[in-house]
Design an enzyme around this catalytic site. Sequence first.
Site, PDB file in Angstrom:
ATOM      1  N   TYR A 191     -17.417  60.760 -24.044  1.00 25.52           N
ATOM      2  CA  TYR A 191     -16.971  59.588 -23.298  1.00 25.52           C
ATOM      3  C   TYR A 191     -16.632  58.487 -24.298  1.00 25.52           C
ATOM      4  O   TYR A 191     -17.362  58.276 -25.275  1.00 25.52           O
ATOM      5  CB  TYR A 191     -18.077  59.078 -22.358  1.00 25.52           C
ATOM      6  CG  TYR A 191     -18.308  59.943 -21.149  1.00 25.52           C
ATOM      7  CD1 TYR A 191     -17.321  60.097 -20.183  1.00 25.52           C
ATOM      8  CD2 TYR A 191     -19.520  60.608 -20.970  1.00 25.52           C
ATOM      9  CE1 TYR A 191     -17.539  60.900 -19.061  1.00 25.52           C
ATOM     10  CE2 TYR A 191     -19.742  61.406 -19.859  1.00 25.52           C
ATOM     11  CZ  TYR A 191     -18.747  61.547 -18.908  1.00 25.52           C
ATOM     12  OH  TYR A 191     -18.967  62.338 -17.814  1.00 25.52           O
TER      13      TYR A 191
ATOM     14  N   GLU B 281     -13.476  60.873 -19.916  1.00 25.37           N
ATOM     15  CA  GLU B 281     -13.160  60.156 -18.675  1.00 25.37           C
ATOM     16  C   GLU B 281     -11.690  60.141 -18.307  1.00 25.37           C
ATOM     17  O   GLU B 281     -11.334  59.718 -17.196  1.00 25.37           O
ATOM     18  CB  GLU B 281     -13.701  58.717 -18.726  1.00 25.37           C
ATOM     19  CG  GLU B 281     -12.957  57.764 -19.646  1.00 25.37           C
ATOM     20  CD  GLU B 281     -13.470  57.772 -21.071  1.00 25.37           C
ATOM     21  OE1 GLU B 281     -13.043  56.885 -21.834  1.00 25.37           O
ATOM     22  OE2 GLU B 281     -14.288  58.655 -21.413  1.00 25.37           O
TER      23      GLU B 281
ATOM     24  N   ASP C 255     -11.719  50.510   0.552  1.00 23.55           N
ATOM     25  CA  ASP C 255     -10.833  51.192  -0.400  1.00 23.55           C
ATOM     26  C   ASP C 255      -9.377  50.890  -0.039  1.00 23.55           C
ATOM     27  O   ASP C 255      -9.070  50.576   1.113  1.00 23.55           O
ATOM     28  CB  ASP C 255     -11.080  52.709  -0.365  1.00 23.55           C
ATOM     29  CG  ASP C 255     -10.572  53.416  -1.610  1.00 23.55           C
ATOM     30  OD1 ASP C 255     -11.390  53.816  -2.442  1.00 23.55           O
ATOM     31  OD2 ASP C 255      -9.345  53.555  -1.751  1.00 23.55           O
TER      32      ASP C 255
END
Length: 372
Positions: A94, A118, A198
Site C-alpha cells: 500500500y 490500492e 452515496d
Amino acid sequence: MRIGVPKEIKVHEYRVGMTPSAVREAVFHGHEVLVQKGAGFAIGLLDEQYVAAGAKLIDTAEEIFASADMIVKVKEPQESEWKQLREGQVLFTYLHLAPDPEQARGLMKSGVVAIAYETVTDARGGLPLLAPMSEVAGRMSIQAGAHCLEIAQGGRGQLLGGVPGVPAAKVVILGGGVSGTNAARMAMGLEAHVTVIDLNLHRLYELDTRFGPSLNTIYSTVDAIEEHVLGADLVIGAVLVPGAAAPKLVSEEMVKNMKKGSVLVDIAIDQGGCFATSHPTTHAEPTYVLHDVVHYCVANMPGAVARTSTFALNNATLPFTLALADKGYAKALSDNPHLLAGLNVYKGQITYQAVSDAIGVPYVPAAQVLAR
C-alpha cells in the site's frame, strides 16, 4: 527472483507482507524469499514456520532492502525505509501517495518501481487488493464508533442499538462501497438506525435491494449530507476516489453544529480523510475531541486485527506477487492491465494520474514508460 519481506515499522503495525503459506508458494515457483526475523511473531507467525516454508531468515531490514529484487510489504514505506530503496527494485505494498507528497518524492528519488495495492483493478472495475482491508475497516468502524460513544471515551453515553423503550443511535455512512457496505451490515446487526449516502444511484439500488427497509439510502447532495450528519450520533467516512485524495464532505462548520459527544470515524484517513477536522491518529492514541465531537482517525485500522487482516490481504495479493516474480515486473505489468493500474512510480516518474494531480508533479502514463 529474490523476494524480501521486512518487518513493518509503522506504529502498532503487526501485519506482515507474506504468510508462511505465501512464502511456500513462492518457493515452489522457484523463488528465494528473505524474511526478517520476528516479522510475524506478534500475530503468531513464527520464524520456524517461515523456515519450514522455505524462507531464509534475515537479521535486519537493511540486509533485505540491500539484496532483494522485490520488497513485499503491507504499509507505505517510512522515511528510513524509502531511503534504502534502489533504482529498478520493485516495491509492492500500500502506498497512498496522494496525501503524502514527501513519500512520493522519496520514492521518485530512489528510482524504485512502486506498485500500489490500492490502485490495482479487476475486470469488474473493483479494487481487489484494497477490498479485503476495506471489509475489515468497515466492520471495525462500527466497533470503534460504538466504543467511542461511551461516556468514558468522550461520547454521548449512548448504546448503538438502544434498548426497548429507548431509541437506537443514528448511524450515517458516507459512501456505499466495500467499507461502507460492511459498516452498514455491522451497524444494522447491532440494531442501529442506519443511513447510507452515496452519489451512485445504481449502488443505492443494490443496497436497497440487498438490505430492504432496514437500511435508509440517500442520494448525496450538500443538503442531504448536512441534514443527516447534524442529526447523527455516529458518522462513518467511507468515501473513496481510487488513488486520489478523499473529498472533504463534512466541513468544520458542520462538525461544530453536530451533537455534543457524537462520533466521527474516518475510514478514508489513509487518503487524507473526508472530514475537514480529521488528522491521522494511531492505535496508541486513536481518538481526539474537537468541537465536542470524538474523532477516530486511525490510519491503519485493520492493523488492530492484524492476524485476520494479514491472511485476508495475502489471499488477494499472492497471485500478483507470483506474477511479478515469475515474469519480472516489465512483462507482468505489460501482460495485465489491471496490475499495470497499480504502477504509481516508475524510476523517478509518477505514473498514476490522481497522484500526479494531488502532489503537483508531471504525469507519465504507465504504458508509456514501459514501452521505452
